[in-house]
Design a protein around this motif. Structure first.
Motif, PDB file in Angstrom:
ATOM      1  N   UNK A 414     -15.820 -68.663  14.929  1.00 53.09           N
ATOM      2  CA  UNK A 414     -16.986 -67.812  15.201  1.00 53.09           C
ATOM      3  C   UNK A 414     -18.106 -68.083  14.201  1.00 53.09           C
ATOM      4  N   UNK A 415     -17.748 -68.227  12.932  1.00 49.26           N
ATOM      5  CA  UNK A 415     -18.755 -68.549  11.929  1.00 49.26           C
ATOM      6  C   UNK A 415     -19.408 -69.886  12.204  1.00 49.26           C
ATOM      7  N   UNK A 416     -18.601 -70.870  12.626  1.00 50.85           N
ATOM      8  CA  UNK A 416     -19.155 -72.180  12.961  1.00 50.85           C
ATOM      9  C   UNK A 416     -20.099 -72.124  14.142  1.00 50.85           C
ATOM     10  N   UNK A 417     -19.762 -71.313  15.150  1.00 51.71           N
ATOM     11  CA  UNK A 417     -20.639 -71.169  16.315  1.00 51.71           C
ATOM     12  C   UNK A 417     -21.988 -70.576  15.927  1.00 51.71           C
ATOM     13  N   UNK A 418     -21.958 -69.539  15.090  1.00 45.39           N
ATOM     14  CA  UNK A 418     -23.210 -68.928  14.645  1.00 45.39           C
ATOM     15  C   UNK A 418     -24.031 -69.909  13.804  1.00 45.39           C
ATOM     16  N   UNK A 419     -23.362 -70.693  12.952  1.00 48.75           N
ATOM     17  CA  UNK A 419     -24.070 -71.660  12.108  1.00 48.75           C
ATOM     18  C   UNK A 419     -24.709 -72.758  12.952  1.00 48.75           C
ATOM     19  N   UNK A 420     -23.977 -73.236  13.954  1.00 48.15           N
ATOM     20  CA  UNK A 420     -24.543 -74.254  14.842  1.00 48.15           C
ATOM     21  C   UNK A 420     -25.764 -73.712  15.584  1.00 48.15           C
ATOM     22  N   UNK A 421     -25.702 -72.445  15.989  1.00 46.34           N
ATOM     23  CA  UNK A 421     -26.852 -71.831  16.662  1.00 46.34           C
ATOM     24  C   UNK A 421     -28.057 -71.762  15.724  1.00 46.34           C
ATOM     25  N   UNK A 422     -27.822 -71.465  14.444  1.00 43.95           N
ATOM     26  CA  UNK A 422     -28.908 -71.464  13.458  1.00 43.95           C
ATOM     27  C   UNK A 422     -29.528 -72.856  13.364  1.00 43.95           C
TER      28      UNK A 422
END
Length: 453
Positions: A414-422
């Motif tokens: 989940x953290x990786x998904x949010x970071x990729x979106x950033x």
């Protein structure tokens, strides 16, 4: 008596230039290489060497402290609380740390805060080796270290330019990142091996001793070779303090490329740089590894980070595109890391996550350093460090809570998904900035020679 005629002595031939000593010649040859220009400066070489030793100890303590808390509590959320205790002071006090960085001599300030950090490491060693350590001890010591870091971070970030000057600041930042991440390779690996053979306490002792290297380096610097920055007049009223803080924040808000670097870094660090919270339970509970395996996962991240830092140093590139692409790469690697159940694949993903994260952070640092006027450097760099380190409390608590309820693997993905979106949002924002800059350039060039109304 007749005097002998005076004889004019022929002038002595000029002394041939003395060849430089081997050590000086070696330094000059090394510094002439592309990517090592900052080593031309004696002060930077000494400071860098001391920092490198101290950072190895810092990373050993980071790994040992996370493993200690996991052993004491068996709960990833406790790791989030420790991260919050250590980095929340940077959020609360970080901007005031920038005022101190701009208003006091930086070398003397660094000596004081590094000495305090050394004493805190020795205190943690004493509590651990005696068997008396409890989680609240770790929380209190982490909070005290965070208070010193609130001053140390912006002071250290803005100190480099005094040693190397504006011409070499980009290279100095990249080499500083290389030192940080070279230590990030060695420190966790040594910590994992030390914990497995000697226990947790020696890692804290080694960290305390390592501070002697950076203190010795700071005392050995030559003040006459420093570039004296403009010194901020000491504010004497609350209104003056607020005005000084607002000046640094206003520069960040008005300078869009600095604003982009700060926001992307802050958000990516919030969601994606929670390794000390998520990797210990990921290593133990998902990958079935021990302290040594945890240490090598952290070291793999350090290898990627070192590659990124050296690549920036030797290429000399500081394009803002690296900031947003680095965030995207880190996020994608963490998504795979959360899915992986194979230790070698997890090592590779940690390497890629470290590469993307430091490519982002080092480029953001250099972009800001090259954009800010000297008299605002400490205050603007305090905004950078507040965004970077100060995002950890929020991210650590959120990711720790998710790991505690859903598992460290889910939290990592989940953290990786949010970071990729950033990263994706940052790419779109950067395209808009560049499009406006091109439009403005075309507008200015088309008005040249045009008669005024």
């Amino acid at each position: 008596m007749r005097q002998a005629p005076s004889v004019t002595q022929p002038p002595k031939p000029p002394r041939p230039p003395q060849p430089p000593s081997r050590s000086r010649a070696a330094v000059a040859s090394l510094a002439s290489l592309r990517g090592l220009q900052a080593f031309r400066h004696r002060n930077f070489r000494i400071y860098y060497s001391g920092q490198l030793v101290s950072l190895v100890g810092t990373w050993m303590q980071t790994v040992a402290q996370s493993w200690l808390v996991l052993e004491l509590t068996d709960n990833p959320l406790a790791l989030g609380f420790v991260a919050a205790a250590q980095f929340l002071p940077v959020v609360v006090l970080g901007l005031f740390g920038g005022l101190i960085a701009d208003g006091l001599p930086k070398r003397q300030t660094l000596i004081v805060v590094q000495a305090i950090a050394m004493l805190l490491a020795f205190a943690l060693f004493g509590l651990t080796v005696s068997g008396a350590v409890e989680v609240w001890h770790v929380l209190v010591l982490a909070a005290l270290l965070g208070m010193t870091n609130a001053i140390e971070f912006p002071t250290r970030q803005s100190f480099a330019i005094e040693m190397v000057g504006r011409a070499d600041i980009g290279n100095a930042v990249a080499l500083g990142a290389a030192a940080f991440n070279g230590a990030r390779v060695v420190g966790p690996a040594l910590a994992g091996l030390a914990i497995g053979t000697l226990g947790i306490a020696p890692a804290f002792l080694i960290n305390g001793i390592s501070y002697l290297a950076v203190l010795a380096g700071l005392f050995a610097l030559r003040q006459r070779e420093m570039e004296a920055p403009p010194r901020l007049a000491r504010p004497r009223t609350v209104a003056a303090v607020v005005a000084n803080l607002a000046e640094g924040l206003g520069f960040v808000r008005r300078t869009e490329i600095v604003l982009l670097a700060t926001i992307v870094l802050g958000l990516a660090a919030t969601f994606g740089m929670n390794f000390s919270v998520l990797v210990p339970p990921l290593a133990r509970d998902v990958l079935g590894s021990d302290a040594a395996g945890f240490g090598f996962l952290m070291a793999a991240s350090g290898v990627g980070s070192l590659v990124a830092a050296l690549g920036i140093a030797f290429s000399g590139r500081t394009s803002p595109i690296i900031i947003v692409v680095g965030a995207l790469a880190m996020g994608l690697a963490e998504i795979v890391l959360g899915i992986s159940r194979w230790y070698p694949l997890s090592l590779v993903m940690m390497l890629l996550a470290g590469l993307g994260g430091i490519a982002m952070a080092a480029t953001a640092n250099t972009t800001i350093q090259l954009s800010v006027p000297d008299e605002l450097r400490g205050r603007v760099m305090s905004v950078y460090t507040t965004a970077f380190a100060g995002s950890v409390p929020i991210g650590g608590l959120v990711m720790g809570a998710i790991a505690s309820s859903l598992g460290a693997d889910v939290a990592m993905s989940l953290g990786g998904t949010a970071t990729a979106a950033v990263g994706v949002a940052g790419i779109l924002w950067l395209r808009r900035i560049r499009a406006r800059a091109r439009a403005g350039s075309v507008g200015r060039s088309s008005s040249v020679g045009r008669p005024s109304a």
